[in-house]
Enzyme design. Structure first.
Site, short mmCIF file in Angstrom:
data_model
loop_
_atom_site.label_atom_id
_atom_site.label_comp_id
_atom_site.label_asym_id
_atom_site.label_seq_id
_atom_site.Cartn_x
_atom_site.Cartn_y
_atom_site.Cartn_z
N HIS A 61 0.34 -11.60 1.79
CA HIS A 61 -0.69 -10.79 1.15
C HIS A 61 -1.41 -11.55 0.03
CE1 HIS A 61 -1.67 -6.34 0.01
NE2 HIS A 61 -2.72 -7.10 -0.13
N TYR A 81 0.82 -1.22 0.00
CA TYR A 81 0.00 0.00 0.00
C TYR A 81 0.85 1.27 0.00
CZ TYR A 81 -3.75 -3.17 1.61
OH TYR A 81 -4.65 -4.19 1.76
#
Length: 272
Positions: free
Chosen positions: A105, A47
């Site tokens: 992730h 992110y």
């Protein structure tokens, strides 16, 4: 706020997702969420906002022991040395001495699952992450991790909302006492314009989004991390906890089409 107990941690059922939040807007969002009472923050290496979140955490008056912070290692960094490097970088950016939950992730093709989880379990043993888990793992991958490697998985974070059926995955996770953390819990905003949800909302003086969120949060072993930049949206998500859905509401939601997957990159596993 109700918490889910899993692998030695206590996970608040409603958290703040931060995907695509950047810079001052990200910092302001985290600060307002903490002020409103959020204690579960979700970020990731990918992110590119851990540094900003770290600054907000450093400025916060909330005690570290009262916070739950999740971050994730990207699927290009799943070799043991790369995991360690990514973890060290994340911790430094977040200005923390430990995170509460560290996730893979996304799975990667040709990844060495035993080596990955040996590394993650060492990070846990060292006290640098309190728990470990996965995101975007299908049932076949989970079986390898849980049944063969016997890794102490604290959650599987996946897309889940009123427009996407996750029954087989949920049944598997429930049987293993592994919570599901729902990202995109509002189907990237699509629930807001759904007339069936809006009709239920009118009955309860709530929005369609609040109905969709409460439907998730009413489920045992399910947490949700809606992204909300504005304080008004963050408060609205908190207020969803007050909505009392009845059997007729749940039947109407069950009748909705459940085939809308919002996140399906080319490297995603074969969904069950």
């Amino acid at each position: 706020m109700e918490n889910i107990k899993t692998q030695g941690i206590s996970l608040p059922k409603l958290g703040l997702g931060t995907f695509r939040m950047q810079g001052d807007a990200c910092r302001a969002a985290v600060e307002s969420a903490l002020d409103l009472g959020y204690r579960h923050l979700d970020t990731a290496e990918m992110y590119a906002n851990e540094e900003t979140i770290g600054a907000a955490l450093a400025a916060s008056k909330v005690a570290r022991k009262d916070l739950h912070v999740t971050t994730k290692v990207w699927n290009e960094n799943l070799a043991p040395d790369a995991i360690r490097g990514a973890f060290d970088a994340s911790l430094k950016k977040l200005r923390l001495d430990h995170v509460d939950l560290y996730l893979v992730h996304w799975p990667a093709r040709n990844m060495n699952l035993p080596a990955i989880f040996e590394t993650l379990m060492k990070l846990k043993e060292e006290g640098r992450t309190r728990a470990i888990g996965v995101a975007n793992f299908n049932i076949a991958l989970l079986k390898t991790v849980v049944d063969e490697i016997k890794a102490p998985i604290a959650c599987n974070q996946v897309e889940y909302h009123v427009m996407l059926d996750q029954t087989p995955l949920r049944q598997f996770l429930t049987a293993k006492s592994i919570p599901l953390v729902a990202y995109c819990p509002l189907a990237q905003g699509r629930v807001a314009t759904d007339e069936a949800l809006a009709a239920i909302g009118r009955k309860h003086n709530a929005s369609a989004a609040q109905v969709a969120l409460k439907w998730l949060l009413d489920q045992d072993g399910v947490a949700a991390i809606p992204k909300a930049s504005r304080a008004e949206s963050q408060q609205a998500n908190l207020d969803a906890l007050k909505v009392q859905l009845d059997d007729a509401d749940r039947a109407a939601i069950a009748a909705l089409p459940k085939d809308k997957r919002c996140v399906n990159p080319g490297f995603a596993p074969a969904w069950d």
